[in-house]
Write a protein that holds these residues in place. Sequence first.
Motif, PDB file in Angstrom:
ATOM      1  N   ASN A   1       0.843  -1.189   0.000  1.00 49.30           N
ATOM      2  CA  ASN A   1       0.000   0.000   0.000  1.00 49.30           C
ATOM      3  C   ASN A   1       0.881   1.243   0.000  1.00 49.30           C
ATOM      4  N   MET A   2       0.512   2.214  -0.819  1.00 50.37           N
ATOM      5  CA  MET A   2       1.301   3.440  -0.918  1.00 50.37           C
ATOM      6  C   MET A   2       1.262   4.209   0.403  1.00 50.37           C
ATOM      7  N   PRO A   3       2.380   4.799   0.802  1.00 45.86           N
ATOM      8  CA  PRO A   3       2.358   5.636   2.000  1.00 45.86           C
ATOM      9  C   PRO A   3       1.470   6.859   1.799  1.00 45.86           C
ATOM     10  N   GLN A   4       0.883   7.317   2.899  1.00 45.80           N
ATOM     11  CA  GLN A   4      -0.025   8.462   2.842  1.00 45.80           C
ATOM     12  C   GLN A   4       0.685   9.720   3.328  1.00 45.80           C
ATOM     13  N   VAL A   5       0.123  10.837   2.965  1.00 44.16           N
ATOM     14  CA  VAL A   5       0.534  12.083   3.592  1.00 44.16           C
ATOM     15  C   VAL A   5      -0.110  12.119   4.972  1.00 44.16           C
ATOM     16  N   LEU A   6       0.665  12.414   5.999  1.00 40.59           N
ATOM     17  CA  LEU A   6       0.127  12.448   7.351  1.00 40.59           C
ATOM     18  C   LEU A   6      -0.856  13.604   7.493  1.00 40.59           C
ATOM     19  N   ASP A   7      -2.021  13.310   8.060  1.00 37.23           N
ATOM     20  CA  ASP A   7      -3.010  14.370   8.241  1.00 37.23           C
ATOM     21  C   ASP A   7      -2.616  15.266   9.414  1.00 37.23           C
ATOM     22  N   ASN A   8      -3.345  16.337   9.570  1.00 36.93           N
ATOM     23  CA  ASN A   8      -2.991  17.322  10.588  1.00 36.93           C
ATOM     24  C   ASN A   8      -3.098  16.763  12.001  1.00 36.93           C
ATOM     25  N   PHE A   9      -4.038  15.832  12.233  1.00 38.99           N
ATOM     26  CA  PHE A   9      -4.156  15.247  13.561  1.00 38.99           C
ATOM     27  C   PHE A   9      -2.906  14.448  13.910  1.00 38.99           C
ATOM     28  N   THR A  10      -2.433  13.622  12.967  1.00 41.86           N
ATOM     29  CA  THR A  10      -1.230  12.830  13.208  1.00 41.86           C
ATOM     30  C   THR A  10      -0.010  13.731  13.377  1.00 41.86           C
ATOM     31  N   GLU A  11       0.098  14.742  12.516  1.00 40.71           N
ATOM     32  CA  GLU A  11       1.218  15.672  12.644  1.00 40.71           C
ATOM     33  C   GLU A  11       1.199  16.364  14.004  1.00 40.71           C
ATOM     34  N   SER A  12       0.010  16.711  14.474  1.00 43.00           N
ATOM     35  CA  SER A  12      -0.105  17.357  15.785  1.00 43.00           C
ATOM     36  C   SER A  12       0.322  16.407  16.893  1.00 43.00           C
ATOM     37  N   CYS A  13      -0.082  15.129  16.806  1.00 43.70           N
ATOM     38  CA  CYS A  13       0.329  14.126  17.798  1.00 43.70           C
ATOM     39  C   CYS A  13       1.844  13.967  17.820  1.00 43.70           C
ATOM     40  N   LEU A  14       2.440  13.901  16.624  1.00 45.30           N
ATOM     41  CA  LEU A  14       3.884  13.732  16.551  1.00 45.30           C
ATOM     42  C   LEU A  14       4.607  14.971  17.060  1.00 45.30           C
ATOM     43  N   GLU A  15       4.055  16.150  16.753  1.00 45.26           N
ATOM     44  CA  GLU A  15       4.692  17.376  17.225  1.00 45.26           C
ATOM     45  C   GLU A  15       4.651  17.440  18.750  1.00 45.26           C
ATOM     46  N   ASN A  16       3.533  17.051  19.362  1.00 43.89           N
ATOM     47  CA  ASN A  16       3.441  17.057  20.822  1.00 43.89           C
ATOM     48  C   ASN A  16       4.440  16.096  21.442  1.00 43.89           C
ATOM     49  N   ASP A  17       4.719  15.001  20.737  1.00 44.74           N
ATOM     50  CA  ASP A  17       5.645  13.993  21.250  1.00 44.74           C
ATOM     51  C   ASP A  17       7.105  14.411  21.107  1.00 44.74           C
ATOM     52  N   THR A  18       7.383  15.203  20.066  1.00 43.69           N
ATOM     53  CA  THR A  18       8.787  15.513  19.762  1.00 43.69           C
ATOM     54  C   THR A  18       9.199  16.926  20.158  1.00 43.69           C
ATOM     55  N   ASP A  19       8.271  17.854  20.113  1.00 43.30           N
ATOM     56  CA  ASP A  19       8.616  19.260  20.333  1.00 43.30           C
ATOM     57  C   ASP A  19       8.116  19.716  21.697  1.00 43.30           C
ATOM     58  N   ASN A  20       8.913  19.480  22.716  1.00 41.16           N
ATOM     59  CA  ASN A  20       8.556  19.855  24.077  1.00 41.16           C
ATOM     60  C   ASN A  20       9.843  20.194  24.837  1.00 41.16           C
ATOM     61  N   ASP A  21       9.731  20.423  26.123  1.00 42.43           N
ATOM     62  CA  ASP A  21      10.900  20.863  26.892  1.00 42.43           C
ATOM     63  C   ASP A  21      11.935  19.767  27.119  1.00 42.43           C
ATOM     64  N   ASN A  22      11.649  18.542  26.676  1.00 42.51           N
ATOM     65  CA  ASN A  22      12.650  17.470  26.767  1.00 42.51           C
ATOM     66  C   ASN A  22      13.589  17.444  25.570  1.00 42.51           C
ATOM     67  N   VAL A  23      13.273  18.207  24.529  1.00 38.34           N
ATOM     68  CA  VAL A  23      14.068  18.146  23.311  1.00 38.34           C
ATOM     69  C   VAL A  23      15.473  18.689  23.572  1.00 38.34           C
ATOM     70  N   ARG A  24      16.432  18.103  22.909  1.00 38.74           N
ATOM     71  CA  ARG A  24      17.824  18.518  23.049  1.00 38.74           C
ATOM     72  C   ARG A  24      18.510  18.450  21.683  1.00 38.74           C
ATOM     73  N   VAL A  25      19.508  19.269  21.522  1.00 39.60           N
ATOM     74  CA  VAL A  25      20.268  19.308  20.267  1.00 39.60           C
ATOM     75  C   VAL A  25      21.546  18.498  20.435  1.00 39.60           C
ATOM     76  N   VAL A  26      21.854  17.679  19.456  1.00 40.40           N
ATOM     77  CA  VAL A  26      23.141  16.994  19.413  1.00 40.40           C
ATOM     78  C   VAL A  26      24.092  17.862  18.607  1.00 40.40           C
ATOM     79  N   ARG A  27      25.093  18.414  19.285  1.00 34.07           N
ATOM     80  CA  ARG A  27      26.020  19.331  18.648  1.00 34.07           C
ATOM     81  C   ARG A  27      27.025  18.587  17.770  1.00 34.07           C
ATOM     82  N   GLY A  28      27.799  19.366  17.039  1.00 32.53           N
ATOM     83  CA  GLY A  28      28.772  18.780  16.131  1.00 32.53           C
ATOM     84  C   GLY A  28      29.842  17.957  16.817  1.00 32.53           C
ATOM     85  N   ASP A  29      30.101  18.249  18.124  1.00 33.94           N
ATOM     86  CA  ASP A  29      31.108  17.473  18.843  1.00 33.94           C
ATOM     87  C   ASP A  29      30.502  16.273  19.554  1.00 33.94           C
TER      88      ASP A  29
END
Length: 472
Positions: free
Chosen positions: A422-450
């Motif tokens: 089955n062809m992959p779908q474009v994620l709808d806004n509800f799914t994108e919102s769920c993923l954003e809530n899971d990934t974009d919060n105060d636990n997020v951290r950047v892995v620097r070049g070092d």
Amino acid sequence: SIVTLLRDYDCPGVLPASARIDRNLKATNGFTMKVWDAWKYPVFAFNRASSLALDVISHHVWGPRRKSWGIEMTIITSLMRDVSRHSALADIAMVRKAMDIGGLVPLPSDALVTPVTFRVSKRNLRGILETLDAMEDGTRELSGEWIIGKKLWQSLQSDYKSTHQPVPYMEEKIDYDLRKGQSRVILYIHGGAYYSSSAAAQRMLTIPLSKYSNARVFAVDYRLAPETVFPGQLHDVVNTYFRLTDDLRVPPENLVVAGDSAGGALCLALLLYLRDNGYTLPGGAILFSPWTDLTLSCESWDTNAGYDIIPTPGPNAHLHPVVMYLGDGLEQYITHPYASPLFGKFDGLPPMLIQCGDAEVLHDEIVLLSHKATLAGVQVQLETYEDAVHVFQAFPFLNVATTAFLSCREFVRHRLAHIQRNMPQVLDNFTESCLENDTDNDNVRVVRGDGVETNLGWQEVQDHMAREVDDA
């Protein structure tokens, strides 16, 4: 011939004649070291140092053990060779700490990592997991982490904002075309012989995988042996899969499951379990050196033992990964397809990209797996890399590691959509919102070049990324 060899793996419950494991092995009561045994540690260190010195001298005088090896591979393989013969000097805690040393190696740059903890739900699972599922009361937790390459994260941020604006139909169609290349999600299952490692320890694999495939990666920390035995690890992986598909609403066809070594075997076990119990399968799988035969029956366990970085398990039960993983169920489960997928039937499974090295001890069983799956009608892309060892993709100084990740990019971003069911779908806004809530919060951290991770928090991460865009 390959077909003749595969007959040894047609009957779960029957060990191949060439099996290198005693199915009567039982788990031991633990590690006991007497005070007067302390002398063994400096002797072990001296032996390792002597062996390393000889291998380095041999490398420079007579050349490397494999023609394409640099001095780095000579040193790494020298340190790991025959280490299982000294397992009596360690317990599980010491082994895990030693494995975590790999986390001191500088990580690939350009990624955002968000640790996640979630409750394990009762999901009315069927089959072998029915009993374990019935025991869940919603209080147990699993953890993992999202890994997103910086360029993908910036693109997702821009796209998410634009899709929350009212747009006419034609602009929405253009947005659809732009978004479909960012809709893949990879569920990553780490290796470590079922008793060690973690999602964070495998960022040498998950960060490049996200960057090359242009996909969000979720790496799960399943419970480890011997504290949890089979099928507990599979239970955790299945729950994580359904969290992505049912709770976060990621379409199964958008998912790719990926893993290395024991994690690769758990990927196959997940696929077999989903198929056997009538659940929807993911779009595809990427397997790095999957460990598919716990009977250790293939010839490459001997022919490549002098080259590979993973040692052959010792003859007794202490720290034996198979014994720790299967526990008292070793005799019952040693050839179960969910524990040793090479004994399974692969009809109906999704397309697979399988990568291995011709210098690793698992080489032969991986080749057999690929042929068996192909004969069952599965679209299999097997890649064998010359002189490469077990999970060579984790060594960024190897040119073949880059080649392997480029192949992953081609598989995920281009080839898979044309061959999956089955062809992959474009994620709808509800799914994108769920993923954003899971990934974009105060636990997020950047892995620097070092390779240092910084816990900056959501607002500071946004500011940091905005400055990078301005400086570009």
